[in-house]
Design a protein around this motif. Structure first.
Motif, PDB file in Angstrom:
ATOM      1  N   LEU A  88       8.049 -20.478   3.955  1.00  0.00           N
ATOM      2  CA  LEU A  88       8.064 -19.358   3.019  1.00  0.00           C
ATOM      3  C   LEU A  88       7.301 -19.686   1.746  1.00  0.00           C
ATOM      4  CD1 LEU A  88      11.759 -18.072   3.296  1.00  0.00           C
ATOM      5  CD2 LEU A  88       9.723 -17.155   4.417  1.00  0.00           C
ATOM      6  N   ARG A  89       7.469 -20.907   1.243  1.00  0.00           N
ATOM      7  CA  ARG A  89       6.767 -21.308   0.019  1.00  0.00           C
ATOM      8  C   ARG A  89       5.265 -21.406   0.261  1.00  0.00           C
ATOM      9  NH1 ARG A  89       9.191 -23.973  -4.316  1.00  0.00           N
ATOM     10  NH2 ARG A  89      11.450 -23.713  -4.393  1.00  0.00           N
ATOM     11  N   ARG A  90       4.891 -21.964   1.402  1.00  0.00           N
ATOM     12  CA  ARG A  90       3.472 -22.151   1.691  1.00  0.00           C
ATOM     13  C   ARG A  90       2.743 -20.812   1.788  1.00  0.00           C
ATOM     14  NH1 ARG A  90       4.236 -25.011   5.673  1.00  0.00           N
ATOM     15  NH2 ARG A  90       3.915 -23.533   7.380  1.00  0.00           N
ATOM     16  N   THR A  91       3.424 -19.797   2.298  1.00  0.00           N
ATOM     17  CA  THR A  91       2.815 -18.475   2.470  1.00  0.00           C
ATOM     18  C   THR A  91       3.170 -17.514   1.335  1.00  0.00           C
ATOM     19  OG1 THR A  91       4.719 -17.797   3.802  1.00  0.00           O
ATOM     20  CG2 THR A  91       2.799 -18.694   4.977  1.00  0.00           C
ATOM     21  N   SER A  92       4.002 -17.967   0.372  1.00  0.00           N
ATOM     22  CA  SER A  92       4.470 -17.158  -0.761  1.00  0.00           C
ATOM     23  C   SER A  92       5.336 -15.985  -0.329  1.00  0.00           C
ATOM     24  CB  SER A  92       3.284 -16.640  -1.600  1.00  0.00           C
ATOM     25  OG  SER A  92       2.582 -17.713  -2.182  1.00  0.00           O
ATOM     26  N   LEU A  93       5.842 -15.996   0.903  1.00  0.00           N
ATOM     27  CA  LEU A  93       6.701 -14.914   1.367  1.00  0.00           C
ATOM     28  C   LEU A  93       8.071 -14.947   0.686  1.00  0.00           C
ATOM     29  CD1 LEU A  93       5.864 -14.909   5.192  1.00  0.00           C
ATOM     30  CD2 LEU A  93       5.158 -13.237   3.466  1.00  0.00           C
ATOM     31  N   ASP A  94       8.425 -16.090   0.096  1.00  0.00           N
ATOM     32  CA  ASP A  94       9.708 -16.153  -0.621  1.00  0.00           C
ATOM     33  C   ASP A  94       9.709 -15.257  -1.858  1.00  0.00           C
ATOM     34  OD1 ASP A  94       7.768 -17.926  -1.720  1.00  0.00           O
ATOM     35  OD2 ASP A  94       9.342 -18.956  -2.846  1.00  0.00           O
ATOM     36  N   GLU A  95       8.507 -14.812  -2.302  1.00  0.00           N
ATOM     37  CA  GLU A  95       8.399 -13.980  -3.498  1.00  0.00           C
ATOM     38  C   GLU A  95       8.601 -12.481  -3.207  1.00  0.00           C
ATOM     39  OE1 GLU A  95       8.037 -15.684  -6.149  1.00  0.00           O
ATOM     40  OE2 GLU A  95       6.919 -17.500  -5.652  1.00  0.00           O
ATOM     41  N   LEU A  96       8.701 -12.106  -1.943  1.00  0.00           N
ATOM     42  CA  LEU A  96       8.771 -10.677  -1.603  1.00  0.00           C
ATOM     43  C   LEU A  96       9.876  -9.916  -2.334  1.00  0.00           C
ATOM     44  CD1 LEU A  96       7.987 -10.559   2.239  1.00  0.00           C
ATOM     45  CD2 LEU A  96       6.680  -9.523   0.379  1.00  0.00           C
ATOM     46  N   PRO A  97      11.087 -10.477  -2.505  1.00  0.00           N
ATOM     47  CA  PRO A  97      12.124  -9.712  -3.227  1.00  0.00           C
ATOM     48  C   PRO A  97      11.739  -9.347  -4.663  1.00  0.00           C
ATOM     49  CG  PRO A  97      13.121 -11.507  -1.992  1.00  0.00           C
ATOM     50  CD  PRO A  97      11.642 -11.722  -1.939  1.00  0.00           C
ATOM     51  N   GLN A  98      10.716  -9.991  -5.219  1.00  0.00           N
ATOM     52  CA  GLN A  98      10.332  -9.685  -6.597  1.00  0.00           C
ATOM     53  C   GLN A  98       9.676  -8.313  -6.721  1.00  0.00           C
ATOM     54  OE1 GLN A  98       8.207 -13.121  -8.278  1.00  0.00           O
ATOM     55  NE2 GLN A  98       9.671 -14.425  -7.201  1.00  0.00           N
ATOM     56  N   PHE A  99       9.335  -7.703  -5.598  1.00  0.00           N
ATOM     57  CA  PHE A  99       8.849  -6.319  -5.677  1.00  0.00           C
ATOM     58  C   PHE A  99       9.973  -5.397  -6.134  1.00  0.00           C
ATOM     59  CE2 PHE A  99       5.496  -8.105  -3.011  1.00  0.00           C
ATOM     60  CZ  PHE A  99       4.384  -7.556  -3.613  1.00  0.00           C
ATOM     61  N   LEU A 100      11.234  -5.820  -5.925  1.00  0.00           N
ATOM     62  CA  LEU A 100      12.357  -5.080  -6.488  1.00  0.00           C
ATOM     63  C   LEU A 100      12.341  -5.180  -8.011  1.00  0.00           C
ATOM     64  CD1 LEU A 100      15.148  -6.150  -3.970  1.00  0.00           C
ATOM     65  CD2 LEU A 100      13.973  -3.939  -4.070  1.00  0.00           C
ATOM     66  N   ASN A 101      11.972  -6.376  -8.528  1.00  0.00           N
ATOM     67  CA  ASN A 101      11.816  -6.535  -9.977  1.00  0.00           C
ATOM     68  C   ASN A 101      10.732  -5.604 -10.512  1.00  0.00           C
ATOM     69  OD1 ASN A 101      12.743  -9.666  -9.231  1.00  0.00           O
ATOM     70  ND2 ASN A 101      13.540  -8.900 -11.170  1.00  0.00           N
TER      71      ASN A 101
END
Length: 469
Positions: free
Chosen positions: A361-374
């Motif tokens: 997730l970190r390598r692909t930056s997919l862990d950041e997806l919930p920040q679209f809620l921000n």
């Protein structure tokens, strides 16, 4: 007549001609596309009318985007951005007229789409050709503006050096004027000191000086007032170079408040119309991305739950706009653990706390997806300086002078620093300084097109997975 002044004396004529050449370029591209697509040069009247409409729209709309003011020092990219905005308005206006008059069905949609692209490409090609031609003449001494610099101190010499390094601008420094007796008649940075400030008004006429750049220290305000008073009686352009470049600036600009001229040193570019454009961009893209990402997010949720015991999401208090604290959400990528509130340990390469799925997730930056809620909530933007943990903000604030300037805009999911390799761990001060440097560059140069460029670069980096752990 001196051949070197020929283009200079006809600058207004060149501008007038360019105002009409732009619409002709647009019409020519439409005619050429019609002939290629339909293999005929026999134009129906409806196509003739829409071409005339395009001509008139360009003629009326382009000047409102300040496209024809002198741009000797402006970059080609900056000019292309303005051109793209103006051409978008022209295309939108034509489409609105076609729908309003219910005549859109009388035209080939493919031809209209191709014309929209070809028209923009043709305008850019015309601008590039014009710039190349002007630079060719300017490098050979034609179309010059002769500059005198009032002040031969550090600031004045820096101005002379920068202009000398940019001969394509056509700005040639022919002399310094300074009251310091120690440098009279000397040659500094290849430019002679011709005399004191009192000599300048007289030599403006004798030497044919076009512009006077005042680069005097702020404590010489009396000399500046006196010089401007004398120069105001002469046909010369006067430019004041404020002695403020020893401080960090943010989107600096000149304005007027209550009748007073003011220089804004620290100002967010995302206010007024630009702020609205940025907000609309964020909301539209966030909704589209969230809708497209729902299946992927469901798979990630399952992966996080299977990777290790603990919650699905990780949230952290970070610095937002104007330093306000916001909760930033991410998919959990580490084994569940707790830290003291005052301690925030950054992830490091080979960190044993990161799960195997979390590393992906970190390598692909997919862990950041919930920040679209921000983003939808309004705490963040899609593009902007990355938000840091509050503890990190408090630490780096003491270490880097310009650190808090990055809080003049909303933090982003991705940013100019991240796509240039400054993402992940920033344990060393030098690394954080480079991140701040890139963040401030983004703020000072923001545009919708810059945001889209960063988004596309981010997508590429998500595929390659560089600089993340």
């Amino acid at each position: 007549m001196d051949s070197r002044s020929l283009l200079k004396e006809n600058a207004s004529t060149l501008e007038f001609v360019q105002r009409f050449l732009d619409p002709f370029v647009v019409v020519a591209s439409g005619i050429l596309l019609y002939g290629i697509r339909f293999e005929s040069w026999d134009f129906p009247m409806n196509y003739v009318f829409v071409l005339i409409g395009g001509f008139l729209f360009c003629l009326a709309i382009f000047p409102f985007f300040d496209m024809y003011r002198p741009r000797r020092g402006a970059s080609l990219w900056a000019e292309i951005q303005i051109l793209a905005s103006a051409w978008t308005v022209v295309c939108a206006g034509l489409i609105i007229v076609l729908f309003a008059t219910k005549t859109s069905t009388y035209f080939s949609r493919i031809w209209i789409g191709q014309w929209a692209i070809a028209g923009f490409v043709s305008l850019v090609a015309f601008r590039v050709t014009l710039r190349v031609g002007l630079r060719f003449f300017r490098r050979r001494g034609f179309n010059l503006r002769f500059i005198a610099i009032a002040g031969a101190g550090k600031l004045g010499r820096d101005v002379a050096n920068r202009l000398a390094a940019s001969p394509w601008t056509g700005l040639k420094v022919i002399g310094f004027y300074d009251d310091d007796p120690r440098i009279q008649r000397q040659v500094l940075e290849g430019v002679p000191v011709r005399g004191g400030l009192h000599c300048l008004p007289k030599e403006v006429v004798e030497l044919g000086i076009d512009q006077v750049w005042i680069a005097l220290p702020l404590q010489q305000d009396k000399q500046v007032k006196s010089l401007v008073a004398h120069l105001s009686r002469l046909p010369v352009q006067v430019t004041f170079v404020p002695d403020i470049y020893g401080v960090h600036l943010l989107n600096h600009s000149i304005g007027e408040v209550a009748g007073f001229p003011v220089i804004h040193l620290l100002e967010s570019p995302l206010s007024g119309v630009q702020g609205i454009v940025k907000a609309v961009e964020d909301k539209i893209l966030a909704v589209l991305i969230m809708l497209l990402a729902i299946p992927l997010m469901l798979l990630i949720i399952i992966g996080v739950k299977l990777s290790s015991p603990g919650p699905i999401f990780f949230r952290q208090l970070r610095g937002g706009l104007h330093g306000e604290r916001i909760w930033v959400w991410k998919f959990r990528t580490m084994k569940h653990h707790t830290e003291p509130p005052e301690k925030v340990s950054q992830a490091r390469p080979g960190d044993h706390r990161i799960t195997a799925f979390g590393a992906f997730l970190r390598r692909t930056s997919l862990d950041e997806l919930p920040q679209f809620l921000n983003v939808l909530k309004g705490d963040m933007s899609i593009v902007g300086p990355r938000p840091h943990a509050v503890a990190h903000d408090e630490f780096y604030l003491q270490q880097i002078d310009a650190y808090m300037l990055r809080h003049h805009v909303k933090p982003g999911i991705t940013g100019w620093a991240q796509v240039n390799g400054w993402r992940g761990e920033t344990g060393e001060i030098e690394k954080m300084e480079m991140r701040v440097k890139h963040d401030l560059y983004y703020i000072n140069n923001w545009s919708l097109w810059f945001d889209l460029r960063i988004i596309f670069m981010t997508i590429f980096m998500m595929i390659t997975g560089k600089n993340a752990h």
